[in-house]
Design an enzyme around this catalytic site. Structure first.
Site, PDB file in Angstrom:
ATOM      1  N   PHE A  38       4.668 -64.339   5.328  1.00 19.68           N
ATOM      2  CA  PHE A  38       4.414 -62.401   5.704  1.00 19.68           C
ATOM      3  C   PHE A  38       5.769 -62.271   6.791  1.00 19.68           C
ATOM      4  CE2 PHE A  38       0.241 -64.761   7.590  1.00 19.68           C
ATOM      5  CZ  PHE A  38       0.082 -65.015   6.518  1.00 19.68           C
ATOM      6  N   CYS A  39       7.116 -62.168   6.083  1.00 17.76           N
ATOM      7  CA  CYS A  39       8.457 -62.214   6.886  1.00 17.76           C
ATOM      8  C   CYS A  39       7.823 -62.314   8.105  1.00 17.76           C
ATOM      9  CB  CYS A  39       8.307 -60.640   6.719  1.00 17.76           C
ATOM     10  SG  CYS A  39       8.584 -60.317   4.738  1.00 17.76           S
ATOM     11  N   ASN A  40       7.492 -63.589   8.573  1.00 18.62           N
ATOM     12  CA  ASN A  40       7.202 -63.523   9.799  1.00 18.62           C
ATOM     13  C   ASN A  40       7.274 -65.504  10.378  1.00 18.62           C
ATOM     14  OD1 ASN A  40       6.713 -64.327  13.051  1.00 18.62           O
ATOM     15  ND2 ASN A  40       6.167 -61.891  12.772  1.00 18.62           N
TER      16      ASN A  40
END
Ligand SMILES: *Cc1c(COP(=O)(O)O)cnc(C)c1O
Length: 856
Positions: A415-417
């Protein structure tokens, strides 16, 4: 029957879900990726755009006003107003973050390399934040990352003391901290009540360990993208310097629109924006390296044309949310959403935690940083992986495919983290790189490398979700990965506790500047000056752009000009202030003020008059109505709504539906542009007072050749809507004046008044003529000035008498030096003799004498 929500009543919940019938039987658990728009939102936007004309705001003032109005709605949503924060529209959070760091000045003075602060970020951040370091490093900032625990520990064990506060401003650079209010990976909420602690240096020991400079000013950029989707961000309580957010994460529509909120004052370090585009400069030369950026923040930062139709849509988003969601918690929509979604996620979390295979082994691995015991530490997201009976992981891609079979939308991967992902999956940097070498990339289907997961499953909730959605997911997990049957848990709508948010570490003090209370009509008037110029007429315009109320005897001067002058205004359904320019008939509404009965009385032909109390309602009663009047935006006007009865009366009179009457609240702080704190304004556009010389009007009247123009002298004078009308022998001389003394009141001349087509409206009939603008334009070579602006300086004898009386003498002063010498003398006298001129007859004499000399 099982319940749908712990917070929202069944009927309301059904009404809400009916807005998402397009989902059919799909279970949408990807709210953190994007919210969903309710169907009726599109209808109301469609309606608006079909029936109203919105064009480029650089051209069309009405659209610009609407856009500025919506800036205020944005701020109101976050419980603040334009006096505290500014709104810069961006394409989303990512652009907001990027724009901020591009503009941020890490260095101080000429020595930008030595006196340069750091770029500090928490490792658990969105990729869009990590990318900022590339810009920061270009600017010579030290790059520092803090891990999750160390960040939380630093905040916990630190107390701010006054001495620390004093040391706060060190001039070795500016340091920028970026962290998310809510982690998009697992919904963990970081403390946001600690802005002051951070500014006082609670992270300094950590910075020191990295051998970086600590004597810097701290600035905080809060990535609120995930947090604001389902939570109330109350900027009256906590005040980061900068906030980035995207609107589709709150409303599902429009996309391509976000905002950078800037705390007023913190913009002083945002002077490194390089690029300029259409609308952002005051002047630019195409053949020379010369340009000057615009003064107002949003004009400087919004390159090109803002997506004005999306911004118009935003208005409907706020309205929709307010009408759709009942205010169950703390009488607030976002708080209600926050609690409703929190309990859904908590339910899922607990079910997953208690999920066991037949052999007793736990079936779910949860990647959380809180156990859902505190709503202030956890948002509506649950992140996990499922294990088989033998303890092996089910890859997220496999999970995703099966979920899709059950029409369940959720997010898988990192999730882009990557910071949070890595921490929770226990992967070292080397392992991450090895996975990459083995062929795994962000967002691909390689969900396991040597049996180890490369990502996770994320379920996130929005206001349209119910417990049914939790059940669908659990049912799917049971069917696919467990050999046990899913039983719907029994849920009761027991009462829940509303938990007060943690204290803010330092209470932010609002401006408590006290206003002087006027004392009315003390009947003393000493003839201080002699002059053959007289004050002939005083007029006030209680409602901006409506008719005049002419004063027969005298009128008190308040701190914003004449008492009650332009204290009210009429706004349309978009909250935009009505002006006579567009609605010529406004001059037919004639307000009057009855000081004895303390009433504002409105007259309009063919309608019974209506009256309103002059005393504002008690604070409890009045619904606080914050807004800005776009015409003079970025000036902020705070006020309150005067109620439905007068609103209907006005709509009837002007034949415009949905009008409202707004009164400027007494502690509003509009200032004269670029002037000191003292010069406050009502809702007039430029200055406190407008002076008109009747001799100049006579002169103009003689010049007008148009035979169809047959105004009387009074009629013509009225068109200029002056507050102070004087009469004398000479015309046009007022244009040279620098100071004016009227009776014992001194005024400073602020300049000439520029005229527009408003003076072509006959104030008796509301009809438009070409004159007198044509003649003014001819006579003054296109410079359409008429009348002079004044601000109040004070009484020349230092008394507190504040009433200006009709028929008193007017003394102009054209030499500023003389007057200031006079003032010096006056104050010197006052200080050395400790005498108050009012009490000492002798001093008054001297004063009078001196004034005569000064003002000759
Ligand atoms: C979504 C999100 C972003 C990025 O937002 P965009 O709309 O893609 O620019 C940044 N940070 C967090 C915490 C987010 O949730």
């Amino acid at each position: 029957m099982s319940i749908l929500s712990k917070v929202i009543e069944q009927d309301d919940m059904n009404r809400i879900t009916s807005e998402f019938s397009r989902l059919r039987d799909r279970c949408y658990l990807e709210h953190a990726g994007s919210a969903l728009y309710p169907q009726s939102l599109l209808e109301s936007i469609n309606d608006d755009l079909m029936n109203n004309l919105y064009t480029n705001p650089h051209t069309d003032k009405y659209t610009r006003d609407c856009v500025d109005q919506i800036r205020c709605l944005v701020l109101r949503h976050f419980n603040t107003d334009p006096s505290t924060y500014s709104v810069i529209f961006t394409s989303g959070t990512t652009q907001a973050l990027k724009l901020l760091v591009e503009s941020f000045q890490f260095g101080i003075d000429d020595n930008e390399v030595l006196n340069c602060g750091s770029f500090v970020y928490t490792r658990d951040n969105h990729t869009s934040v990590l990318g900022l370091r590339e810009i920061a490093v270009e600017k010579n900032a030290d790059i520092i990352h803090i891990n999750h625990d160390e960040f939380l520990n630093s905040l916990q064990g630190f107390e701010t003391t006054p001495s620390k506060w004093k040391e706060r401003y060190k001039n070795e650079g500016n340091t920028l901290l970026v962290y998310p209010a809510q982690n998009n990976f697992n919904g963990f909420k970081y403390p946001i009540n600690c802005m002051e602690k951070i500014k006082d240096g609670c992270l300094n020991s950590y910075i020191k360990k990295q051998l970086c400079k600590v004597n810097c000013n701290w600035y905080i950029l809060l990535d609120a993208a995930s947090y604001v989707a389902t939570n109330k961000l109350d900027l009256s309580r906590i005040q980061p310097d900068f906030v980035g957010l995207s609107f589709y994460k709150i409303f599902g529509f429009p996309t391509g629109l976000g905002a950078l909120l800037i705390k007023n004052g913190s913009d002083s370090v945002l002077n490194q924006k390089r690029y300029f585009g259409g609308g952002t400069v005051d002047i630019v030369l195409s053949s020379e390296d010369f340009h000057v950026k615009r003064e107002s923040l949003h004009e400087r930062f919004e390159d090109g044309t803002v997506p004005f139709l999306s911004i118009i849509a935003l208005k409907h988003c706020f309205e929709m949310l307010n009408s759709l969601i009942p205010k169950v918690v703390n009488n607030d929509v976002m708080e209600t959403i926050s609690y409703h979604t929190f309990f859904l996620a908590k339910d899922l979390y607990q079910q997953l935690k208690n999920l066991h295979h037949k052999n007793g082994k736990q079936a779910a691995v949860l990647y959380m940083d809180s156990d859902f015991s505190d709503i202030h530490k956890q948002g509506a997201t649950v992140t996990f992986n499922i294990k088989r009976e033998d303890g092996s992981y089910i890859g997220y891609a496999e999970f995703q495919h099966l979920a899709e079979l059950f029409s369940i939308s959720l997010r898988t991967g990192c999730f882009c983290n990557s910071g949070s992902c890595q921490r929770h999956l226990n992967a070292t940097n080397k392992e991450m790189k090895d996975m990459y070498k083995a062929g795994h990339k962000c967002g691909d289907e390689i969900d396991l490398v040597q049996g180890k997961p490369t990502g996770a499953v994320r379920a996130s909730f929005g206001y349209h979700n119910t417990f049914n959605d939790v059940d669908k997911l659990m049912e799917m997990i049971h069917q696919c990965f467990l050999k046990t049957k899913f039983k719907t848990p029994k849920r009761l709508k027991t009462s829940f506790e509303i938990v007060k948010p943690p204290d803010v570490d330092k209470i932010i003090n609002g401006d408590k500047s006290k206003l002087i209370d006027d004392e009315f009509f003390r009947d003393v008037e000493t003839p201080f000056i002699k002059s053959n110029i007289t004050l002939q007429e005083i007029a006030i315009f209680p409602i901006k752009s409506c008719g005049a109320f002419k004063i027969k005897s005298g009128w008190p001067i308040g701190i914003k000009g004449f008492r009650y002058d332009r204290e009210w205004m009429i706004v349309n359904e978009n909250g935009v202030c009505l002006t006579q320019k567009r609605n010529t008939r406004m001059c037919l509404i004639k307000p009057a003020i009855d000081l004895k009965q303390k009433l504002l009385i409105l007259h309009h032909k063919g309608q019974p008059p209506i009256s309103l109390p002059l005393n504002p309602p008690s604070n409890k009663l009045k619904e606080k109505f914050k807004f800005c009047q776009s015409k003079v935006c970025t000036d902020i006007v705070q006020g309150y709504d005067c109620g439905d009865v007068v609103a209907d009366w006005l709509s009837n009179a002007l034949e415009i539906p949905f009008l409202r009457l707004i009164r400027q609240s007494s502690n509003d702080k509009r200032k004269v542009k670029n002037k000191s704190e003292k010069d406050l304004l009502g809702l007039s556009n430029q200055a406190q007072f407008l002076l008109i010389n009747k001799a100049t009007v006579r002169w103009l009247n003689d010049k007008i050749e148009d035979p169809t123009f047959n105004d009387s002298m009074d009629q013509l004078t009225d068109r200029f809507r002056g507050n102070i009308v004087i009469d004398m022998d000479e015309e046009l001389v007022e244009r040279e004046w620098q100071r004016v003394v009227i009776g014992k009141h001194e005024f400073k001349v602020e300049g000439q008044c520029s005229r527009c087509q408003m003076i072509c409206i006959d104030q008796q009939t509301g009809l438009k003529t070409v004159e007198p603008l044509r003649t003014i334009s001819q006579q003054f070579a296109g410079k359409m000035r008429f009348g002079i602006y004044l601000t109040y300086v004070g009484t020349i004898d230092g008394s507190r008498d504040n009433v200006l009386k009709v028929n008193t003498a007017v003394k102009p002063c054209s030499n500023e030096d003389d007057i200031s010498r006079f003032q010096d003398w006056f104050y010197l006298n006052f200080l050395t003799n400790r005498c108050y001129p009012r009490d000492v007859h002798n001093t008054s004499c001297k004063l009078r004498h001196r004034l005569r000399c000064a003002c000759r």
